[in-house]
Motif scaffolding. Structure first.
Motif, PDB file in Angstrom:
ATOM      1  N   VAL A 181      80.962  35.618 -63.681  1.00 41.82           N
ATOM      2  CA  VAL A 181      80.528  34.691 -62.640  1.00 41.82           C
ATOM      3  C   VAL A 181      80.262  35.503 -61.377  1.00 41.82           C
ATOM      4  O   VAL A 181      81.027  36.407 -61.042  1.00 41.82           O
ATOM      5  N   VAL A 182      79.150  35.213 -60.741  1.00 41.28           N
ATOM      6  CA  VAL A 182      78.737  35.967 -59.573  1.00 41.28           C
ATOM      7  C   VAL A 182      78.779  35.055 -58.351  1.00 41.28           C
ATOM      8  O   VAL A 182      78.146  33.987 -58.370  1.00 41.28           O
ATOM      9  N   ILE A 183      79.523  35.434 -57.342  1.00 42.14           N
ATOM     10  CA  ILE A 183      79.525  34.650 -56.100  1.00 42.14           C
ATOM     11  C   ILE A 183      78.475  35.260 -55.177  1.00 42.14           C
ATOM     12  O   ILE A 183      78.625  36.393 -54.724  1.00 42.14           O
ATOM     13  N   GLY A 184      77.389  34.511 -54.931  1.00 42.83           N
ATOM     14  CA  GLY A 184      76.317  35.019 -54.080  1.00 42.83           C
ATOM     15  C   GLY A 184      75.076  35.346 -54.888  1.00 42.83           C
ATOM     16  O   GLY A 184      75.093  36.253 -55.719  1.00 42.83           O
ATOM     17  N   GLY A 185      74.002  34.606 -54.645  1.00 41.95           N
ATOM     18  CA  GLY A 185      72.743  34.836 -55.372  1.00 41.95           C
ATOM     19  C   GLY A 185      71.768  35.646 -54.547  1.00 41.95           C
ATOM     20  O   GLY A 185      70.568  35.381 -54.533  1.00 41.95           O
ATOM     21  N   GLY A 186      72.280  36.652 -53.829  1.00 42.44           N
ATOM     22  CA  GLY A 186      71.412  37.563 -53.073  1.00 42.44           C
ATOM     23  C   GLY A 186      70.991  38.724 -53.958  1.00 42.44           C
ATOM     24  O   GLY A 186      71.023  38.621 -55.190  1.00 42.44           O
ATOM     25  N   GLU A 207      75.489  30.047 -55.740  1.00 44.65           N
ATOM     26  CA  GLU A 207      74.861  30.330 -54.446  1.00 44.65           C
ATOM     27  C   GLU A 207      75.054  29.146 -53.513  1.00 44.65           C
ATOM     28  O   GLU A 207      74.786  27.998 -53.880  1.00 44.65           O
ATOM     29  N   PHE A 208      75.474  29.466 -52.316  1.00 41.25           N
ATOM     30  CA  PHE A 208      75.748  28.449 -51.299  1.00 41.25           C
ATOM     31  C   PHE A 208      74.467  27.734 -50.847  1.00 41.25           C
ATOM     32  O   PHE A 208      74.442  26.521 -50.684  1.00 41.25           O
ATOM     33  N   LEU A 238      73.109  26.259 -57.457  1.00 40.46           N
ATOM     34  CA  LEU A 238      72.731  26.396 -56.048  1.00 40.46           C
ATOM     35  C   LEU A 238      73.438  25.315 -55.239  1.00 40.46           C
ATOM     36  O   LEU A 238      74.059  24.410 -55.797  1.00 40.46           O
ATOM     37  N   ASN A 239      73.314  25.407 -53.907  1.00 39.78           N
ATOM     38  CA  ASN A 239      73.960  24.431 -53.022  1.00 39.78           C
ATOM     39  C   ASN A 239      75.428  24.242 -53.403  1.00 39.78           C
ATOM     40  O   ASN A 239      75.953  23.135 -53.354  1.00 39.78           O
ATOM     41  N   GLU A 255      87.219  27.669 -58.009  1.00 35.25           N
ATOM     42  CA  GLU A 255      87.028  26.248 -57.700  1.00 35.25           C
ATOM     43  C   GLU A 255      85.720  26.122 -56.931  1.00 35.25           C
ATOM     44  O   GLU A 255      85.498  26.826 -55.939  1.00 35.25           O
ATOM     45  N   LEU A 256      84.863  25.204 -57.392  1.00 37.32           N
ATOM     46  CA  LEU A 256      83.552  25.028 -56.756  1.00 37.32           C
ATOM     47  C   LEU A 256      83.442  23.637 -56.149  1.00 37.32           C
ATOM     48  O   LEU A 256      84.039  22.684 -56.641  1.00 37.32           O
ATOM     49  N   GLU A 257      82.601  23.584 -55.105  1.00 34.86           N
ATOM     50  CA  GLU A 257      82.377  22.289 -54.467  1.00 34.86           C
ATOM     51  C   GLU A 257      80.917  22.234 -54.033  1.00 34.86           C
ATOM     52  O   GLU A 257      80.367  23.241 -53.577  1.00 34.86           O
TER      53      GLU A 257
END
Ligand code: FAD
Ligand code: NAI
Length: 471
Positions: A181-186, A207-208, A238-239, A255-257
């Protein structure tokens, strides 16, 4: 203690910014020293950044292509196996060859390479804690800080570089994780996600924002990129915001929101890559001894000639303003030395290309549509798809397009955005056009060889001010 040695220029940091400035200073006949603490020259870029990532991107792409993209080309392959240890070895060999190459260039240009950690003792003196033990001091008429950047941590997730990794750990995994799992889709997120997904991992990118690609990527291009990467097997959320995470046993749980609040869920993986940006690195530099301050984003503050408020102390590369890119660091390095030697230098911050080395590559230079809209600039848009380009067709690689933006009134090119095969090479032509203030018609009337991918660039230019022939 022995007397500190005097130099015209002292570099703190031997990354792209530091080593290029050191070589340039040597070429200009200055007495120069470069202090680097990692035991190898080349900084993040050569050791744990641009170079190792491109090695893995290239070889994982070949592997993936041999597995999935040979039959239609008339190539039947048998038993294809991954030898990850060898792939890593090939990467290490590229890195070592290049870092040794810089040591050679240092000797050639009479740069003193000091292996150790530098800290300001006073405005002209840098104390060095040597890697091999002991201390020494150097004095610089000019001192340039080029200490680079580090990965931004995610609060509450401890990096162990095995299960919870930054790009550094992601470049050296010992086995292909079942799930990542990758935090950040940059850019780091997408490049590393591509590598491990091609090698067999199930990769999800969180991605936030509502679009992938990080800052600067044009929205149309980001959408196409996402579609293509999804087809290759990457999953995107996304979002979505990661609210917390923890590593327990063999898995990492996040944990995702939903970014706007509401829906919660949990995601698990064997490896979690934290890729939410990088921040300037200035720890242990002794800045408090000379009273130089950082801004709210921890960047060293400078003027247009890279000077801090102490004019003989300058700053270049990732630890100050601007995009965190190796070629930007390199441009600043040359300019900073020219300011010292001649009183003038040149970097055009409006024409610094960005390249994401996924497959296909994504590259851009200048402004994107959202930026032009926000600035109230009236513009024309020209596009050309690779499906209509003869070379892309013969190569069976037709995903992507070239998009050009030019001023509505003057036709001067304002931005170029490419997704497609070899976009990273093609953007050099776009950057030159921008640097020279070309109009789209200038590019369209320049003869381009046939059959080449670059003809898509010319036809996008034609469609910006008139009509493309082949679409
Ligand atoms: P760095 O390369 O970070 O160098 C700073 C050096 O200073 C380090 O070696 C550090 O050890 C040393 N140092 C720090 N403090 C001290 C001290 N007190 N004393 C002595 N030495 C010290 N950019 C691109 O343009 N293209 C790419 O493809 C690309 N890929 C990347 C991939 C990854 C995974 C990462 C993480 C980055 C990538 N980048 C890429 C960004 C690029 O690596 C940086 O922009 C570039 O390295 C910046 O150069 P720099 O010299 O400013 O800093
Ligand atoms: P980035 O700034 O490119 O992307 C970070 C992404 O993470 C953004 O899209 C951001 O919205 C998202 N994000 C931030 N916080 C988040 C959160 N809590 N949850 C979910 N998403 C979140 O940074 P990245 O990818 O870490 O790369 C750092 C820098 O390294 C790049 O900006 C670039 O300068 C350099 N680099 C350049 C490369 C190249 O030129 N090919 C390759 C790799 C890195």
């Amino acid at each position: 203690a022995t007397e500190a040695e005097d130099y015209d220029v002292v570099l703190i940091g031997g990354g792209v910014a530091g080593y290029v400035a050191a070589i340039k200073a040597g070429q200009e006949g200055m007495k120069v020293a470069c202090i680097e603490k990692r035991g190898a020259l080349g900084g993040t870029c050569l050791n744990v950044g641009c170079i190792p990532s491109k090695s893995l991107l290239n070889n994982s792409h070949m592997y993936h292509q041999i597995l999935h993209d040979t039959k239609k080309r008339g190539i039947e392959v048998g038993d294809v196996k991954l030898n990850l240890a060898q792939m890593m070895k090939a990467k290490d060999e590229s890195v070592n060859g290049l870092t040794k190459g810089i040591e050679f260039l240092f000797k050639k240009n009479k740069v003193d390479y000091i292996k150790g950690t530098g800290a300001f003792a006073s405005e002209h003196e840098v104390r060095v804690n040597l890697v091999d033990g002991g201390e020494m001091s150097v004095r610089g008429k000019n001192i340039i800080i080029a200490t680079g950047s580090e990965s931004t941590p995610f609060p509450g997730l401890e990096i162990d570089e095995e299960k919870v990794v930054t790009s550094t750990g992601a470049l050296a995994l010992k086995e292909v994780p079942k799930r990542m799992v990758v935090i950040g889709g940059g850019i780091i997120g997408l490049e590393m996600a591509s590598v491990w997904s091609r090698l067999g991992s199930e990769v999800s990118v969180i991605e936030f924002l509502g679009q992938i690609g990080g800052p600067g990527m044009d929205s149309d291009i980001a959408k196409q990129t996402q579609k293509i990467l999804q087809r290759q097997g990457l999953k995107f959320k996304l979002n979505t915001k990661v609210t917390s995470g923890e590593a327990s046993g063999d898995v990492v749980k996040l944990e995702l929101e939903a970014a706007k609040g509401g829906k919660n869920e949990t995601i698990e993986a064997e490896v979690c890559l934290v890729a939410i940006g990088r921040r300037p690195y200035t720890a242990g530099l002794g800045l408090e001894n000379i009273g130089i301050e950082l801004d709210e984003r921890k960047r060293l503050v400078i003027d247009q000639e890279y000077r801090t408020k102490i004019p003989h102390i300058r700053v270049i590369g990732d630890c100050t303003f601007g995009p965190m890119l190796a070629h930007k660091a390199e441009e600043e390095a040359v300019a900073a030395i020219e300011y010292i030697k001649k009183g003038f230098g040149h970097v055009n911050y409006g024409a610094i290309p960005s390249v994401m080395y996924t497959h296909p590559e994504v590259a851009w230079v200048g402004q994107n549509e959202a930026e032009l809209k926000e600035a109230g600039v009236k513009y024309n848009v020209g596009t050309f798809p690779f499906t209509a380009n003869s070379r892309a067709k013969t190569n069976l690689e037709t995903d992507g397009m070239v998009k050009m933006l030019s001023d509505k009134e003057t036709d001067r090119i304002l931005g170029i955005h490419i997704i497609g095969p070899n976009a990273g090479e093609m953007i050099a032509e776009g950057t030159l056009a921008l640097e020279y203030g070309a109009s789209s018609e200038d590019v369209a009337r320049t003869c381009h060889a046939h059959p080449t991918l670059a003809e898509a660039f010319k036809e996008a230019a034609m469609s910006t001010y008139s009509h493309a022939i082949h679409s």
